[in-house]
Design a protein around this motif. Structure first.
Motif, PDB file in Angstrom:
ATOM      1  N   ALA A 127       0.863  -1.269  -0.011  1.00 28.29           N
ATOM      2  CA  ALA A 127       0.107  -0.055   0.053  1.00 28.29           C
ATOM      3  C   ALA A 127       0.860   1.301   0.135  1.00 28.29           C
ATOM      4  CB  ALA A 127      -0.989  -0.024   1.164  1.00 28.29           C
ATOM      5  N   GLN A 160      -4.585  -2.281   6.355  1.00 30.80           N
ATOM      6  CA  GLN A 160      -3.905  -2.559   4.943  1.00 30.80           C
ATOM      7  C   GLN A 160      -5.138  -1.864   4.068  1.00 30.80           C
ATOM      8  OE1 GLN A 160      -1.534  -3.833   3.769  1.00 30.80           O
ATOM      9  NE2 GLN A 160      -1.933  -4.442   1.806  1.00 30.80           N
ATOM     10  N   ALA A 205      -4.342   1.492   1.472  1.00 33.04           N
ATOM     11  CA  ALA A 205      -4.867   1.262   0.175  1.00 33.04           C
ATOM     12  C   ALA A 205      -5.901   2.249  -0.395  1.00 33.04           C
ATOM     13  CB  ALA A 205      -5.200  -0.204  -0.232  1.00 33.04           C
ATOM     14  N   VAL A 242      -2.779  -4.953  -4.973  1.00 33.88           N
ATOM     15  CA  VAL A 242      -2.845  -4.660  -3.520  1.00 33.88           C
ATOM     16  C   VAL A 242      -3.821  -5.814  -2.873  1.00 33.88           C
ATOM     17  CG1 VAL A 242      -3.221  -3.118  -1.716  1.00 33.88           C
ATOM     18  CG2 VAL A 242      -2.328  -2.275  -3.889  1.00 33.88           C
ATOM     19  N   VAL A 257      -7.195  -6.237   1.026  1.00 34.15           N
ATOM     20  CA  VAL A 257      -8.009  -5.094   0.916  1.00 34.15           C
ATOM     21  C   VAL A 257      -9.431  -5.491   1.142  1.00 34.15           C
ATOM     22  CG1 VAL A 257      -8.901  -2.959  -0.102  1.00 34.15           C
ATOM     23  CG2 VAL A 257      -6.739  -3.708  -0.476  1.00 34.15           C
TER      24      VAL A 257
END
Length: 371
Positions: free
Chosen positions: A221, A293, A297, A348, A351
């Protein structure tokens, strides 16, 4: 080699300890038993540092690898810092950004009195340094011909730094919101002004590069956040997850803005995430990792949108700059592809927390983009 006893001791210790599967205890015992080898051991350490620079590494990169090294601790960091400082003292002028990196090296701490422990620390550090691979250089090494930067910095950048410092201190979101639009405009106009000046003076300006650390946790991130800042500022960022840094390619004025802005946004994001997480915990939630996280992000995604919108607005209002900026974009892309001909896109992961995403998006909307 001079063939002295100290040389022989160091050679035998290295032969025992530095190769794959080497015996550190044997090497450390040899060094601990021969105090006359200390000077030669330190000289070899400086040689390892110099070789790392010749392979493309800079002081901050070397120290980052020591910090990330498995089984290494503060003693290894202090030794690495001492070797780096000693080696750089040999040169009258250092490459750009090196002085700032040297200033951030850890201070000299208490020395160990156990010779065996000291020797073990040295051998473990030297083994890591000897195995650093060659990486793409982002500037000259000490001793090469360099252009010494002019003292001071543009007023715009100085103002940006001052605004960012204030942004990091304030705990009042409406204050940041009120200044955000003008601050973003200042950032984008600084880039346009520098590009036009280089064009009008026919300066032999070319893209260069710098490295910015991307540290755990949640490094994916954080790398996305840096990429968003770089892209909005006419730069390209390439993340090396194994070595814990991103290489940012661009023209020097834009690189300066990216460094300053990314650092501030990371500070602001961390502070906002800590506050939001405390509120979530107060409500009975405990999914800290997924929340963080998702928060970071979302923050990176929204910040990227805001920066891009401001950059587009500013460049669209300065018609004469469009051909110049287009040419610089082509040059930056070409240089990035030359340095990194094979790159892959990273997604990523993790998420999955809706609350974290929502909080991160809101925090990014409040963030000051003074850089």
């Amino acid at each position: 080699m001079s063939g002295t006893n100290s040389d022989s001791t160091v050679e035998r210790a290295f032969a025992a300890a530095l190769h794959d599967g080497g015996d550190l205890d044997t090497g450390a015992s040899l060094l601990a038993a021969d105090p006359s080898a200390d000077a030669e051991l330190a000289l070899r350490g400086r040689e390892f540092v110099r070789r790392a620079w010749e392979r493309g590494w800079q002081p901050a990169d070397v120290l980052r690898m020591v910090v990330r090294g498995e089984g290494l601790d503060a003693a290894h960091e202090r030794l690495a810092a001492r070797l780096i400082r000693t080696e750089t003292e040999r040169y009258e002028n250092l490459p750009p950004r090196w002085s700032a990196q040297l200033a951030e090296l850890p201070a000299q701490g208490p020395a160990r009195t156990d010779r065996f422990s000291d020797a073990t620390t040295a051998l473990e550090l030297y083994r890591l340094l000897a195995r650093l691979p060659a990486i793409e250089p982002v500037g000259p090494v000490p001793g090469e011909s360099i252009t010494v930067p002019v003292a001071g910095e543009p007023r715009a950048l100085a103002k940006i730094r001052a605004l960012l410092a204030k942004a990091e201190r304030t705990g009042y979101p409406p204050e940041a919101e009120a200044l955000s639009a003008k601050a973003q405009e200042l950032m984008a106009r600084h880039s346009v002004d520098e590009a036009l000046l280089a064009s009008r003076t026919h300066a032999k300006d070319a893209p260069t590069a710098c490295r910015i650390g991307v540290d755990a946790p949640y490094e994916t991130a954080k790398a996305v956040l840096l990429d968003a800042v770089a892209t909005a500022n006419r730069c390209r960022a390439v993340w090396n997850s194994a070595f814990g840094f991103s290489t940012v390619v661009g023209f020097e004025p834009d690189l300066e803005v990216v460094e300053v802005l990314h650092t501030s946004l990371l500070v602001q994001a961390t502070a906002a995430m800590t506050r939001a997480e405390a509120e979530q915990r107060a409500g009975g939630r405990k999914r800290t990792k997924t929340f963080r996280q998702s928060f970071l992000a979302a923050y990176a995604h929204r910040i990227g949108d805001r920066l891009a919108a401001v950059a587009e607005q500013v460049t669209g209002s300065v018609g004469e700059a469009l051909p110049v900026l287009a040419a610089r974009d082509v040059a930056v892309t070409g240089r990035a592809e030359e340095m990194f001909p094979a790159t892959v896109t990273t997604r990523v992961r993790g998420v999955t927390d809706g609350a974290g995403w929502a909080e991160g998006t809101e925090a990014a909307q409040r963030a000051r983009l003074d850089g």
